[in-house]
Design a protein around this motif. Structure first.
Motif, PDB file in Angstrom:
ATOM      1  N   ARG A 155       0.842  -1.209   0.000  1.00 42.52           N
ATOM      2  CA  ARG A 155       0.000   0.000   0.000  1.00 42.52           C
ATOM      3  C   ARG A 155       0.870   1.249   0.000  1.00 42.52           C
ATOM      4  N   ILE A 182       2.354   1.820  -3.424  1.00 38.33           N
ATOM      5  CA  ILE A 182       1.346   2.331  -4.363  1.00 38.33           C
ATOM      6  C   ILE A 182       1.150   3.836  -4.165  1.00 38.33           C
ATOM      7  N   ILE A 195       1.819   6.847  -6.905  1.00 36.54           N
ATOM      8  CA  ILE A 195       0.783   7.810  -7.286  1.00 36.54           C
ATOM      9  C   ILE A 195       1.313   9.239  -7.193  1.00 36.54           C
ATOM     10  N   ILE A 207      -7.237   8.350  -9.583  1.00 35.57           N
ATOM     11  CA  ILE A 207      -6.442   7.131  -9.431  1.00 35.57           C
ATOM     12  C   ILE A 207      -6.226   6.817  -7.956  1.00 35.57           C
ATOM     13  N   LEU A 208      -5.913   7.867  -7.176  1.00 39.04           N
ATOM     14  CA  LEU A 208      -5.677   7.684  -5.740  1.00 39.04           C
ATOM     15  C   LEU A 208      -6.926   7.162  -5.033  1.00 39.04           C
ATOM     16  N   THR A 249      -7.743   3.672  -6.024  1.00 40.22           N
ATOM     17  CA  THR A 249      -6.817   2.755  -5.346  1.00 40.22           C
ATOM     18  C   THR A 249      -7.274   2.492  -3.920  1.00 40.22           C
ATOM     19  N   ILE A 285     -10.094   0.011  -3.976  1.00 36.92           N
ATOM     20  CA  ILE A 285      -9.609  -1.359  -4.207  1.00 36.92           C
ATOM     21  C   ILE A 285      -9.002  -1.933  -2.927  1.00 36.92           C
ATOM     22  N   ILE A 286      -8.222  -1.109  -2.200  1.00 36.13           N
ATOM     23  CA  ILE A 286      -7.620  -1.549  -0.942  1.00 36.13           C
ATOM     24  C   ILE A 286      -8.703  -1.916   0.063  1.00 36.13           C
TER      25      ILE A 286
END
Length: 507
Positions: free
Chosen positions: A309, A312, A316, A332-333, A336, A339-340
């Motif tokens: 994490r 990632i 970003i 995107i952030l 993400t 998704i986490i």
């Protein structure tokens, strides 16, 4: 005014996507904060069915469709969290047997947490009829490695929260999938793992053996406390760091440099990017160099969920610098983060590292351009001046963004944190780089590695001495606790300031 804002969101695919993502995150957060019975999951399924039915009826009305979809994503967020809560009456889960004594077989499923007077092991149960993980507290020796198969006798217990503290230790363990603690453990036998995941276990075990080998080399190349600081910088090891050094880093707001988090990696990645460009590397090559460095760092530290994490988040931030389009990078952030949370919804409320990583990354993406514009330098800086300016901007962005959360979670304000970060953060990427090179050279030709380690040690001494000096002031840190309404209020104000500033400078 509100109607105009609503129309802007509805007519923008990017903003609509962002809002629905936040609805999902909000749903996870709300349901994380309440102790709800498992049957609530079925209520959420019924509510989801009702919202779907209403969507079909009012799909042609854009406003209704917009709000109903927001409700759907909110319910999905809540349902995802409730789905992760194990049922109390399921005999196939280890939690069902809390309060009983059992003989169990499992393997060490995570890197052991080795302390001064003991070790903690997360053990994955190997049983056709029972699944789950347990926490096992054992003496310091003998030590067991990741992947070792253990047969043990346990008095299974539910995790107990600390008396007089708001910290929820049970939910902290739940984020690791641990719902039971092995009380009065007795190790009956130890063997090599033979589970279906043995190839993955063996691969990760090799990585952790390499990490241990590097730790031994670090102890050979540098004396204490420099060796502990280098271990903290390279792979987040803090168990061997002297308490005085830990307290000093805590007082001056530098704990993040020896912790693997998106907060740390994001700042270092941003500074390293500018450093490489300042020293003549073109932006594209600097970008890929930093990306490669983050990936290697994640693999080297064992590629645990928290490290992945963090990596990632760092990538970003680099994307934000490279693309220069905040709407794309912001989406995107947030995507993400969704998704986490789909993978592990417990990290939103019960993992301070994830919270700091996400908010610090948001600060670096959205606050950095605003602060840079406010400074409004008339001439372009190059070289060391540019590096120091970028360090200042990145530091202020992360500190401003995370300050309310730090006050809420830890109740401490470091008065000297901005100065400490400005004076020290610029050198951290280079200490990590030359520290790693020193270790590699020591394997090839030890005297050469030792020479470079001595030079790198001067930088480590600089960090330690400066930290000790700043922490020596009685006013270096102040105990301030922020209530939840204060946390929410400060972030509402911060978001308002960002939106206003964004309009002025046309980000």
């Amino acid at each position: 005014m509100l109607g105009g804002a609503k129309e802007k969101i509805i007519n923008s695919k990017s903003r609509t996507f962002l809002l629905f993502c936040f609805c999902f995150i909000f749903g996870v957060g709300i349901f994380s904060g309440f102790e709800l019975a498992a049957y609530w999951l079925y209520r959420l399924y019924l509510l989801l069915f009702l919202l779907g039915f209403l969507l079909i009826l009012f799909w042609h009305k854009i406003n209704w469709r917009f709000f109903l979809l927001g409700g759907v994503f909110f319910v999905l967020g809540g349902a995802r969290f409730m789905f992760s809560v194990p049922a109390e009456d399921n005999p196939n889960l280890i939690k069902f047997y809390n309060g009983e004594q059992k003989d169990l077989v499992g393997y060490v499923a995570d890197e052991p947490e080795i302390g001064i007077d003991g070790a903690k092991y997360v053990v994955q149960i190997l049983d056709n009829n029972i699944s789950g993980k347990i926490l096992v507290n054992l003496p310091l020796y003998p030590q067991y490695q990741y992947g070792d198969e253990l047969k043990l006798k346990c008095n299974l217990q539910s995790p107990k929260n600390f008396v007089g503290s708001n910290f929820r230790y049970d939910n902290y363990l739940a984020r690791q999938g641990v719902w039971s603690v092995c009380g009065s453990p007795v190790i009956l036998s130890v063997g090599e793992g033979s589970s279906p995941q043995s190839f993955g276990i063996a691969l990760k075990n090799k990585m952790l053996i390499l990490k241990s080998y590097v730790g031994d080399k670090i102890n050979t190349l540098w004396p204490e406390p420099e060796s502990s600081l280098m271990a903290g910088l390279l792979y987040g090891a803090r168990s061997s760091m002297p308490d005085e050094i830990k307290n000093n880093f805590n007082k001056v707001g530098l704990t993040h440099i020896v912790a693997i988090s998106g907060y740390n990696i994001s700042i270092i990645a941003a500074i390293l990017m500018v450093s490489l460009i300042s020293f003549g590397l073109n932006r594209r090559r600097a970008f890929w160099f930093c990306i490669s460095g983050i990936i290697l760092f994640v693999l080297f530290t064992g590629a645990t969920a928290s490290v992945v994490r963090a990596g990632i988040m760092g990538i970003i931030v680099l994307l934000a610098n490279q693309l220069g389009r905040l709407s794309r990078v912001g989406n995107i952030l947030v995507a993400t983060a969704v998704i986490i949370l789909l993978i592990n919804p417990y990290v939103l409320i019960w993992d301070a590292g994830f919270q700091l990583s996400f908010i610090a990354t948001m600060g670096l993406i959205y606050l950095s351009p605003i602060i840079e514009e406010k400074i409004n330098l008339n001439k372009k800086l190059v070289g060391l001046k540019s590096l120091l300016l970028e360090s200042l901007i990145s530091t202020l962005s992360a500190i401003i963004a995370t300050l309310p959360l730090i006050l809420y979670q830890f109740g401490r304000l470091s008065v000297v944190a901005p100065l400490a970060n400005i004076l020290i953060l610029w050198i951290i990427p280079w200490l990590m780089f030359f520290g790693f090179i020193s270790v590699v050279l020591s394997v090839i030709f030890f005297p050469l590695g030792l020479v470079l380690a001595w030079i790198t040690g001067l930088g480590l001494k600089y960090v330690i001495i400066l930290t000790e000096w700043l922490a020596g002031f009685s006013w270096s840190s102040i105990e301030i606790s922020l209530p939840i309404w204060g946390l929410i209020g400060l972030y509402v104000i911060l978001i308002f300031v960002i939106i206003r500033s964004k309009k002025k400078i046309h980000l």
